[in-house]
Structure formats: structure tokens, C-alpha cells
Design a protein around this motif. Structure first.
Motif, PDB file in Angstrom:
ATOM      1  N   MET A 235       0.843  -1.203   0.000  1.00 44.62           N
ATOM      2  CA  MET A 235       0.000   0.000   0.000  1.00 44.62           C
ATOM      3  C   MET A 235       0.868   1.239   0.000  1.00 44.62           C
ATOM      4  SD  MET A 235      -2.746   1.778  -0.034  1.00 44.62           S
ATOM      5  CE  MET A 235      -3.985   0.478  -0.101  1.00 44.62           C
ATOM      6  N   LEU A 236       0.671   2.094  -1.007  1.00 49.67           N
ATOM      7  CA  LEU A 236       1.481   3.305  -1.138  1.00 49.67           C
ATOM      8  C   LEU A 236       0.584   4.520  -1.334  1.00 49.67           C
ATOM      9  CD1 LEU A 236       4.293   4.600  -1.346  1.00 49.67           C
ATOM     10  CD2 LEU A 236       4.222   4.132  -3.815  1.00 49.67           C
ATOM     11  N   PRO A 237       0.128   5.146  -0.237  1.00 49.17           N
ATOM     12  CA  PRO A 237      -0.571   6.431  -0.369  1.00 49.17           C
ATOM     13  C   PRO A 237       0.453   7.544  -0.522  1.00 49.17           C
ATOM     14  CG  PRO A 237      -0.479   5.804   1.941  1.00 49.17           C
ATOM     15  CD  PRO A 237       0.197   4.691   1.165  1.00 49.17           C
ATOM     16  N   THR A 238       0.062   8.616  -1.176  1.00 43.38           N
ATOM     17  CA  THR A 238       0.978   9.745  -1.319  1.00 43.38           C
ATOM     18  C   THR A 238       1.004  10.631  -0.089  1.00 43.38           C
ATOM     19  OG1 THR A 238      -0.759  11.009  -2.425  1.00 43.38           O
ATOM     20  CG2 THR A 238       0.787   9.796  -3.831  1.00 43.38           C
ATOM     21  N   ASP A 239       0.092  10.404   0.839  1.00 43.57           N
ATOM     22  CA  ASP A 239       0.063  11.168   2.089  1.00 43.57           C
ATOM     23  C   ASP A 239      -0.469  10.240   3.173  1.00 43.57           C
ATOM     24  OD1 ASP A 239      -0.520  12.901   4.253  1.00 43.57           O
ATOM     25  OD2 ASP A 239      -0.820  14.585   2.898  1.00 43.57           O
ATOM     26  N   ASN A 240       0.344   9.961   4.171  1.00 38.47           N
ATOM     27  CA  ASN A 240      -0.046   9.008   5.213  1.00 38.47           C
ATOM     28  C   ASN A 240      -1.165   9.510   6.110  1.00 38.47           C
ATOM     29  OD1 ASN A 240       1.654   6.817   4.558  1.00 38.47           O
ATOM     30  ND2 ASN A 240       3.392   7.832   5.537  1.00 38.47           N
ATOM     31  N   GLN A 241      -1.529  10.785   5.995  1.00 40.23           N
ATOM     32  CA  GLN A 241      -2.663  11.284   6.773  1.00 40.23           C
ATOM     33  C   GLN A 241      -3.970  10.586   6.382  1.00 40.23           C
ATOM     34  OE1 GLN A 241      -2.523  15.791   7.821  1.00 40.23           O
ATOM     35  NE2 GLN A 241      -1.551  15.616   5.802  1.00 40.23           N
ATOM     36  N   VAL A 242      -3.987   9.954   5.215  1.00 43.57           N
ATOM     37  CA  VAL A 242      -5.195   9.251   4.798  1.00 43.57           C
ATOM     38  C   VAL A 242      -5.516   8.099   5.744  1.00 43.57           C
ATOM     39  CG1 VAL A 242      -4.111   7.561   3.245  1.00 43.57           C
ATOM     40  CG2 VAL A 242      -6.422   8.386   2.766  1.00 43.57           C
ATOM     41  N   VAL A 243      -4.503   7.575   6.416  1.00 42.72           N
ATOM     42  CA  VAL A 243      -4.739   6.479   7.361  1.00 42.72           C
ATOM     43  C   VAL A 243      -5.689   6.923   8.466  1.00 42.72           C
ATOM     44  CG1 VAL A 243      -3.658   4.929   9.040  1.00 42.72           C
ATOM     45  CG2 VAL A 243      -2.521   5.408   6.846  1.00 42.72           C
ATOM     46  N   ASP A 244      -5.522   8.146   8.956  1.00 44.99           N
ATOM     47  CA  ASP A 244      -6.402   8.655  10.012  1.00 44.99           C
ATOM     48  C   ASP A 244      -7.848   8.715   9.526  1.00 44.99           C
ATOM     49  OD1 ASP A 244      -4.193   9.006  11.665  1.00 44.99           O
ATOM     50  OD2 ASP A 244      -3.871  11.066  10.988  1.00 44.99           O
ATOM     51  N   VAL A 245      -8.048   9.111   8.277  1.00 42.02           N
ATOM     52  CA  VAL A 245      -9.397   9.169   7.709  1.00 42.02           C
ATOM     53  C   VAL A 245     -10.004   7.771   7.650  1.00 42.02           C
ATOM     54  CG1 VAL A 245     -10.769   9.806   5.694  1.00 42.02           C
ATOM     55  CG2 VAL A 245      -8.800  11.208   6.353  1.00 42.02           C
ATOM     56  N   LEU A 246      -9.231   6.801   7.212  1.00 43.44           N
ATOM     57  CA  LEU A 246      -9.741   5.439   7.072  1.00 43.44           C
ATOM     58  C   LEU A 246     -10.040   4.800   8.425  1.00 43.44           C
ATOM     59  CD1 LEU A 246      -7.400   4.175   4.220  1.00 43.44           C
ATOM     60  CD2 LEU A 246      -9.724   5.070   4.028  1.00 43.44           C
ATOM     61  N   VAL A 247      -9.207   5.092   9.413  1.00 42.39           N
ATOM     62  CA  VAL A 247      -9.463   4.577  10.760  1.00 42.39           C
ATOM     63  C   VAL A 247     -10.732   5.197  11.325  1.00 42.39           C
ATOM     64  CG1 VAL A 247      -8.611   4.577  13.140  1.00 42.39           C
ATOM     65  CG2 VAL A 247      -7.061   4.014  11.249  1.00 42.39           C
ATOM     66  N   ASP A 248     -10.906   6.499  11.125  1.00 39.69           N
ATOM     67  CA  ASP A 248     -12.106   7.183  11.586  1.00 39.69           C
ATOM     68  C   ASP A 248     -13.350   6.561  10.964  1.00 39.69           C
ATOM     69  OD1 ASP A 248     -13.654   9.138  12.884  1.00 39.69           O
ATOM     70  OD2 ASP A 248     -13.550  10.475  11.147  1.00 39.69           O
ATOM     71  N   ARG A 249     -13.302   6.281   9.682  1.00 44.43           N
ATOM     72  CA  ARG A 249     -14.442   5.656   9.009  1.00 44.43           C
ATOM     73  C   ARG A 249     -14.692   4.246   9.530  1.00 44.43           C
ATOM     74  NH1 ARG A 249     -14.554   4.075   2.667  1.00 44.43           N
ATOM     75  NH2 ARG A 249     -12.898   2.725   3.455  1.00 44.43           N
TER      76      ARG A 249
END
Length: 279
Positions: A235-249
Motif C-alpha cells: 500500500m502506497l498512499p501519497t500522504d499518510n494522513q489518509v490512514v487517520d481518515v480510514l481509521v475514523d471511518r
């Protein structure tokens, strides 16, 4: 893969943006590169830049929506370089419109180019990689395939979500057989994908994935991809802040949707220009 030196890397959609940046990034690490694109002039210019780095490159006119495109890529690559080590399925298109206004034919076009191109690529290149017991696949998805932050790009989002799931299934199968898989999930990146966007029905003002995500440059993303191939990162996101969004969801999906709807209602939407960041 421990090294890209002397590897043969095929990149589709390689005349600009993330594809071009990745082609140059792997070339700087010693790889020979096949630059596949509909834009012959752009592909030729990328080849010149790669050859200036002291490695070989080949431009191939390629329409990934065509059933025969990947057979041609395979044959010309093997003739020129004798092997295939990395395939990056990067070409894609974007369409915009309210869900009830996007025609079925447009759905078919987007899914054919964005998703079925990867299926056709696998059909051609997986037998080669499996026979040699080594190699790497890179499939370009999107933040839009990880969570819904807009409702006017449903064909694009659906195609990218499918690529994420396809890639995850592939890595389960291929990694034990010596073949790596990376799914690249870009957030906002400065590319020209918006220049070719098709719009249906009333004009919509496109939303991005969140104010916390700044616009990345393709060169930065290309370096990330090259590093992920060598490190065998999935898994290669261009911004690791997306992990926080996915955890929140994941904690409360219905609550996440309720908050998203409220945020959309309260936040002004700014139109996205016809060329600029892909979202």
C-alpha cells in the motif's frame, strides 16, 4: 526486488504526470524503460530524458483500452530488451457528473480504460513473471478508491476501488511466488488528468479528499513508487494522513458519512480548473 539496475520497466500513461515521473525515477536507478502512451510526442520526449541518464528507453504507442495493446507491449519489449521485470499500470481517465446524469456508455468507457486495462495487462504479463519467478506490478488507484469524498466522479471512484481490491488479491497470490505488488493511491497530485475530463449534465464543483492534503508534485510520487518497488511495499498512499481518515471511518462508518454530509453542506465548494491537481 532488491535493485532496479538493468531491470526492464514498462509504464503506461508515461508521457506526463506520475507515469513520466516514475519512468525517470526508475531510470535514475539503472532501469531500462518502456514509455507507453497515446501521446507519441510526449513519450518521445520522455525517452530522450531517460536516455540522457545513460540507460535505454523505448516509446510505444499504446491505447490501454484496446484489447491488443498489451500483447503489442509485450512483443516489442521482449524484442528490444529480452525480458520484463516491472509493469506499472498507470493510464487512466476521469469523468464528472451527477450520478443520474452520467450515461452507461461513459461508465463502460471509464471502466474499460481504468480497470479492464489492468485485467488485460495481467492476462499478458503475469504468465511471464510467474515463469521467471520474479518481478513487480504497480497499479495506480487513488484516494477516491479508498473512501468517498465526492459524488460526481462515481465511475472513476468505482474503478479505483476495484483496482485496490484486485491488487490486494494479487499480492496474496503473487508475493509467495516471488512477485511483488504495489497499489499506488495518490491524493491530490499536480497532473494533467483534468485537462481531458469529460463532464455530463450540469457543471459540478469538484471536491477534494480533505483540506489537510496538500498538492504533491509528480516527481515526489515517482520517487515513492521506485522506492516501493525495491522495498516490496504493497500500500502506497501519497500522504499518510489518509490512514487517520480510514481509521475514523472504520470505527463508525455511518457516523463518518453523517459528518461528511454535514461538512459538505457547511463548506463552500471551489471549482477545480480544467488542468491542475488530480483529485
Amino acid at each position: 526486488m532488491e535493485s532496479l539496475k538493468n531491470a526492464t520497466v514498462i509504464v503506461t500513461g508515461a508521457s506526463s504526470g506520475i507515469g513520466k515521473a516514475t519512468a525517470l525515477a526508475v531510470a535514475r536507478r539503472g532501469a531500462n524503460v518502456v514509455v507507453a502512451d497515446l501521446d507519441d510526442s510526449g513519450a518521445g520526449a520522455v525517452v530522450e530524458q531517460i536516455e540522457a541518464l545513460g540507460v535505454q528507453a523505448l516509446a510505444i504507442h499504446s491505447d490501454v483500452g484496446d484489447d491488443n495493446a498489451f500483447s503489442v507491449l509485450r512483443d516489442e519489449t521482449l524484442t528490444e530488451f529480452g525480458r520484463v521485470d516491472v509493469v506499472m499500470n498507470n493510464a487512466g481517465v476521469l469523468t464528472r457528473g451527477l450520478p443520474e446524469e452520467i450515461p452507461v456508455a461513459e461508465w463502460e468507457r471509464v471502466l474499460n480504460i481504468n480497470l479492464m486495462s489492468v485485467v488485460r495487462s495481467n492476462a499478458v504479463f503475469l504468465p511471464i513473471l510467474l515463469e521467471q519467478g520474479s518481478g513487480h506490478l504497480v497499479n495506480t488507484a487513488s484516494f477516491a478508491g479508498l473512501y468517498s469524498y465526492a459524488y460526481d466522479r462515481t465511475p472513476y471512484a468505482a474503478s479505483k476501488a476495484a483496482i485496490v481490491q484486485l491488487s490486494e488479491a494479487l499480492v496474496l497470490y503473487l508475493r509467495p511466488r516471488g512477485i511483488g505488488v504495489t497499489v499506488l493511491c495518490p491524493g491530490p497530485v499536480e497532473t494533467n488528468i483534468m485537462a481531458s475530463i469529460r463532464t455530463f449534465g450540469q457543471e459540478t464543483a469538484t471536491r477534494g479528499p480533505g483540506a489537510q492534503f496538500g498538492i504533491k508534485q509528480p516527481e515526489e510520487v515517482g520517487e515513492l513508487v521506485a522506492e516501493a518497488i525495491v522495498a516490496n511495499t504493497f500500500m502506497l498512499p501519497t500522504d499518510n494522513q489518509v490512514v487517520d481518515v480510514l481509521v475514523d471511518r472504520a470505527r463508525d462508518w455511518d457516523g463518518f458519512i453523517t459528518k461528511s454530509i454535514a461538512a459538505w453542506a457547511d463548506t463552500p465548494i471551489r471549482p477545480v480548473p480544467q488542468s491542475g491537481a488530480s483529485l
